[in-house]
Design an enzyme around this catalytic site. Structure first.
Site, short mmCIF file in Angstrom:
data_model
loop_
_atom_site.label_atom_id
_atom_site.label_comp_id
_atom_site.label_asym_id
_atom_site.label_seq_id
_atom_site.Cartn_x
_atom_site.Cartn_y
_atom_site.Cartn_z
N GLU A 189 -0.98 11.68 -6.61
CA GLU A 189 -2.00 11.98 -5.61
C GLU A 189 -1.46 13.10 -4.70
O GLU A 189 -0.31 13.01 -4.26
CB GLU A 189 -2.34 10.76 -4.76
CG GLU A 189 -3.56 10.99 -3.89
CD GLU A 189 -3.92 9.80 -3.02
OE1 GLU A 189 -5.09 9.70 -2.62
OE2 GLU A 189 -3.03 8.97 -2.73
N GLY A 218 4.75 6.90 2.39
CA GLY A 218 5.18 5.51 2.53
C GLY A 218 5.04 4.74 1.24
O GLY A 218 5.93 3.98 0.86
N ALA A 219 3.89 4.90 0.56
CA ALA A 219 3.64 4.17 -0.67
C ALA A 219 2.48 4.84 -1.39
O ALA A 219 1.79 5.69 -0.82
CB ALA A 219 3.33 2.70 -0.38
N GLU A 241 -0.78 3.81 -4.27
CA GLU A 241 -1.51 2.67 -4.82
C GLU A 241 -1.81 2.79 -6.31
O GLU A 241 -2.88 2.34 -6.77
CB GLU A 241 -2.82 2.51 -4.05
CG GLU A 241 -3.84 3.64 -4.23
CD GLU A 241 -3.71 4.79 -3.25
OE1 GLU A 241 -4.65 5.60 -3.14
OE2 GLU A 241 -2.66 4.89 -2.59
N ASN A 242 -0.93 3.34 -7.11
CA ASN A 242 -1.18 3.45 -8.55
C ASN A 242 -1.64 2.11 -9.12
O ASN A 242 -1.03 1.07 -8.85
CB ASN A 242 0.09 3.89 -9.27
CG ASN A 242 0.75 5.07 -8.60
OD1 ASN A 242 0.17 6.13 -8.48
ND2 ASN A 242 1.98 4.88 -8.13
N HIS A 284 -2.07 -2.62 2.77
CA HIS A 284 -2.78 -1.34 2.62
C HIS A 284 -2.89 -0.95 1.14
O HIS A 284 -3.97 -0.61 0.65
CB HIS A 284 -2.04 -0.26 3.40
CG HIS A 284 -2.71 1.08 3.39
ND1 HIS A 284 -3.46 1.55 4.44
CD2 HIS A 284 -2.74 2.06 2.44
CE1 HIS A 284 -3.92 2.75 4.15
NE2 HIS A 284 -3.49 3.09 2.94
N GLU A 285 -1.76 -0.99 0.44
CA GLU A 285 -1.77 -0.55 -0.96
C GLU A 285 -2.58 -1.49 -1.84
O GLU A 285 -3.27 -1.04 -2.76
CB GLU A 285 -0.34 -0.42 -1.48
CG GLU A 285 0.53 0.56 -0.69
CD GLU A 285 -0.12 1.90 -0.45
OE1 GLU A 285 -0.74 2.44 -1.38
OE2 GLU A 285 -0.02 2.42 0.68
N HIS A 310 -6.22 -0.92 -1.62
CA HIS A 310 -6.62 0.23 -2.42
C HIS A 310 -7.04 -0.16 -3.84
O HIS A 310 -7.74 0.61 -4.50
CB HIS A 310 -5.47 1.24 -2.53
CG HIS A 310 -5.46 2.27 -1.45
ND1 HIS A 310 -6.55 3.03 -1.11
CD2 HIS A 310 -4.45 2.69 -0.63
CE1 HIS A 310 -6.22 3.87 -0.15
NE2 HIS A 310 -4.95 3.68 0.17
N GLU A 344 -8.74 5.89 2.34
CA GLU A 344 -7.67 5.61 3.31
C GLU A 344 -8.16 4.85 4.54
O GLU A 344 -7.46 3.96 5.05
CB GLU A 344 -6.99 6.91 3.72
CG GLU A 344 -6.35 7.67 2.57
CD GLU A 344 -5.33 6.86 1.79
OE1 GLU A 344 -4.92 5.79 2.24
OE2 GLU A 344 -4.95 7.31 0.70
#
Length: 859
Positions: free
Chosen positions: A147, A279-280, A282-283, A314-315, A318, A337
């Site tokens: 991304e 930070g991370a 979300e794959n 959060h992830e 997603h 987001e």
């Protein structure tokens, strides 16, 4: 375009429409050739600088053409052909703008389905973009970050979010490596020391969610999930994942319950990545995290738990917002987001009440950037990767703030019903903002699309002003002296006011520049932002403000915080005097709630741009008078029963005192904490340790740099390294250069380079040393940094309240800003911030000095 222009002749309208389509095609692929499935085979050795691969994409040509377009960047495509049954149709590939490749056939291709086959080679990236190399404890690893437009760096394809298709990965690598991807393994074969791992076909997803990792890894099982899951780590680190393993099942369960649907993928794996720009990520089925978020103590301190739990929430949010339902194009990135951030807060409030997420004012993280005359709307035109990253933070903070506001207006249950309906309607597909407005309109009693467009399709936010006679007006909030275009919003006002000794509540929508609310006439005081949910600033008459400050017990902690931050914003807009602002600060400084007290510390910190060599002694006295009682009560040692708010207040008080005062007790504690922490990084919280180290760096440069540097390189704990880097605020010119030189050390990961430069930029009042070093090392340091950090460097390191520093930045970036995508825009933002700060400093410096002299006369 104005109304008259829109009403020109039909011929001109057709011409403009044609031009718009041509413009879109210039940076997007268009819809004549569409993919439906992609197979990707890669041969990867983490110890080699290059990789090879081939891909076959099932494509359908809608209308006969001789051109097939796709994306690739920094790859060598050796073979490109269309396969039509037994026929192989060669394509001649030419590069165009925006990474688009045009494959041209020597014949017209009939409308039908083909196989687009390509063979390619590439170099492994070293800056944490695309498919990239990461080294940890002498071993090499391959990770991915696709991304937003980086999948094209690893394989050619249709790298746009509206193309949601299944993928199937095959990876060949030396047998010593663990190989993982989005889906479970379908088969593995071995020959001659190599393994070939074939993964199951994915569900439909955009290319930016494809992910894989290769390297010598360990893992820990996540039990209690609705699907299989593991946390993968670099070799020897799996034992440090116990906290994340324990928290993930209940977070996922809460999300499944909210959405009313199960987690949509076959597995849920995490990876702790030692070198990670963000930070991370979300794959789908393979979420990547900065290692600092997953590799933790078994029982982290309460203050160190919120980052990991919020990021996991959060992830995983997603997986629904963004993955199951994906924005159609990057101009709606906020759909991903903002919803994930909003859901993160909702989940942590429910599962972790001890973190008191409810007291946090998300909008305060957006107001600063959104006030700038240079800011752009959250929903804006996006053509390139740098356009996506421009103002990226507002997608999270402003987007979440607006969603919180809408939910507060609609109600939790109807809002949840709307979200579930939206997910069901668009599952496995793409959506635009209008699709969300349509669904939310079914559960709201107001015009959701009209309201949301005013906040998301134009920049900035309103300043709502109240008069004694009940007049209410709105204007665009801006800092003093800024030149901005006038705007209006549909502003929901949840108002509490006191009249005739009685507290009353009302709700209205301000949808014009000015109106009159007769019920507010002659109110004793007005608080127009119930529970601090609004995305606005506001101002009431001074007499009403004085009355409100005597009645703050009528406000909750969120409202008190917002009252103080709002006053700070009015000062910066030249709407009130410094004395008026300090009256608000003084009133709230008496509050015993740690939540409110921490907002007082934050507000004091916001005034430090006015501190210089001429007044720093007076400011130190002033801080001691305001904060010493808290320091005496809280000390520097966490007690087991301390609340999160109390611990965070302790860190904030100690941090401000240690940076700006010569308080002997603070310095003594700083030495004690630092010496113990450098020997044992579990001896205290990392936030306290970072402030202690910073205190010694600021006040006593002798010998500490060598100790900090040795400790930094001696540990592999990313959180400890971050605390040490934060502490390196050494003002001596020679030591500033040493801090900057660390960025070029191979043991400092590319993702952490910008952190060192940012720390060095804050160390001295004048930044000559910083720019001299950058002039000497710009080519080398930018070659190491991630592209996003290079582009945003001016905002991180070059905002200043000093005209001398502004001139240094102008001279430096005139030579460099046009060499790097996005840097010119970031420089524009940084320069605007700097000029605004100079204006504020000129306006407030005299009053601030006078205030300090008066305030300290009695000490």
């Amino acid at each position: 375009m104005n109304l008259m222009q829109r009403c020109l002749s039909t011929a001109l309208s057709v011409f403009l429409a044609t031009q718009a389509i041509a413009s879109e095609d210039a940076y997007r692929l268009g819809n004549n050739v569409t993919p439906s499935f992609q197979q990707i085979s890669l041969k990867i050795d983490p110890n080699e600088a290059t990789f090879s691969g081939e891909t076959t994409i099932t494509v359908t040509i809608e209308n006969a053409t001789d051109v097939v377009r796709f994306y690739q960047r920094d790859l060598d495509v050796h073979t490109a052909e269309l396969i039509d049954g037994p026929r192989q149709i060669p394509l001649t590939v030419e590069s165009q703008a925006y990474d688009i490749q045009q494959g041209k056939a020597q014949e017209i291709l009939p409308a039908k389905t083909y196989q687009l086959h390509m063979q390619f080679t590439g170099k492994v990236n070293t800056t944490s973009d695309g498919m990239y190399l990461s080294a940890f404890e002498g071993k090499n690893y391959i990770f991915t970050q696709f991304e937003d437009m980086h999948a094209r760096r690893a394989f050619p394809g249709f790298d746009e979010p509206n193309y949601k298709i299944p993928y199937q990965m095959t990876i060949t690598s030396p047998v010593i490596n663990t190989v993982i991807s989005n889906t479970p393994v379908e088969s593995t074969t071995q020959a001659d020391g190599w393994q070939t791992v074939v993964f199951k076909k994915t569900k439909p997803m955009p290319s930016y969610l494809v992910a894989f990792a290769v390297g010598e890894m360990d893992s820990a099982e996540i039990t209690g999930l609705s699907v299989p899951g593991r946390i993968y780590t670099p070799k020897g680190q799996a034992h440090r994942t116990k906290f994340a393993v324990a928290q993930t099942p209940k977070i996922l369960d809460a999300l499944e319950d909210y959405f009313g649907t199960p987690y949509p993928y076959e597995k849920l794996d995490f990876i702790a990545v030692p070198n990670f720009t963000h930070g991370a990520m979300e794959n789908a089925g393979l979420v990547t995290y900065r290692s600092s978020l997953l590799l933790l103590d078994d029982e982290p301190r309460l203050t160190e738990q919120s980052g990991p739990t919020k990021t996991i929430a959060h992830e995983l949010a997603h997986m629904w917002y963004g993955n199951l339902v994906t924005m159609a194009w990057w101009d709606d990135l906020w759909l991903n987001e903002a919803f994930a951030s909003w859901m993160e807060s909702k989940i942590t409030m429910a599962l972790y009440p001890e973190q008191n997420t409810e007291a946090q004012l998300v909008q305060e993280g957006a107001f600063g950037a959104d006030a700038s005359p240079t800011t752009r709307a959250v929903k804006k035109e996006v053509r390139s990767q740098t356009d996506v990253m421009d103002g990226l933070g507002l997608n999270y903070s402003k987007g979440e703030s607006v969603l919180q506001m809408i939910e507060a207006l609609v109600g939790e249950a109807p809002f949840q019903k709307g979200v579930q309906s939206y997910m069901k309607k668009h599952a496995w597909g793409n959506a635009q903002a209008d699709d969300l407005w349509e669904v939310l309109s079914t559960v709201a009693d107001f015009d959701v699309p009209a309201l949301m467009k005013t906040y998301l399709e134009q920049p900035a936010y309103p300043l709502v002003s109240f008069a004694k006679n009940g007049d209410v007006s709105q204007s665009r909030y801006h800092l003093a002296g800024a030149d901005v275009n006038p705007q209006t919003w549909i502003v929901p006002l949840a108002i509490t006011y006191k009249k005739n000794g009685k507290i009353i509540r009302t709700r209205v929508f301000l949808d014009k520049a000015k109106t009159n609310l007769p019920e507010l006439a002659q109110a004793q005081w007005i608080y127009p932002n119930d529970n601090a949910m609004g995305y606005m600033r506001w101002q009431i008459p001074e007499s009403q403000l004085h009355a409100l400050l005597k009645d703050t017990q009528a406000l909750n902690a969120r409202e008190k915080k917002s009252l103080l931050y709002n006053s700070d914003a009015l000062l910066n807009a030249d709407k009130i005097t410094l004395d008026q602002h300090m009256a608000v600060l003084d009133a709230l400084a008496k509050d015993d709630d740690p939540v409110v007290a921490r907002s007082v510390v934050a507000s004091l910190n916001d005034l430090t741009y006015l501190v210089d060599n001429n007044n720093k002694a007076l400011f130190a006295q002033f801080l001691n008078s305001k904060l010493s009682h808290w320091f005496a009560r809280l000390g520097t040692v966490e007690s087991k029963g301390d609340s999160n708010d109390k611990s965070r207040l302790r860190n904030a008080v100690f941090g401000l005192l240690s940076r700006y005062t010569q308080n002997k007790d603070v310095i003594a504690q700083s030495k004690r904490i630092t010496e113990k922490f450098l020997q044992d990084d579990t001896s205290t919280g990392r936030a306290i340790a970072g402030n202690a180290m910073r205190s010694l760096a600021v006040n006593d440069d002798k010998g500490w740099f060598d100790k900090y540097q040795a400790a930094y390189f001696a540990t592999n704990d990313a959180n400890t390294q971050s605390a040490i880097r934060f502490g390196m605020l050494f003002p001596e010119a020679v030591t500033v250069r040493k801090v900057l030189d660390m960025t070029l050390n191979d043991s400092v990961s590319p993702a952490n380079v910008l952190g060192f430069i940012a720390t060095a930029s804050q160390a001295r009042e004048n930044q000559d040393v910083l720019y001299q070093w950058l002039d000497e090392n710009m080519e080398q340091v930018t070659a190491k940094m991630p592209a996003y950090h290079v582009a945003r460097m001016p905002e991180y390191v070059s905002s200043s309240c000093s005209e001398h520093n502004i001139e240094l930045a102008q001279d430096f970036y005139s030579k460099h800003k046009d060499k790097f995508d996005g840097m010119a825009r970031s420089y524009e933002v940084a320069q605007d911030e700097s000029q605004q700060c100079v204006t504020l400093k000129q306006a407030n410096q005299g009053a601030f000095n006078q205030y300090l002299q008066g305030a300290t006369a009695y000490f």
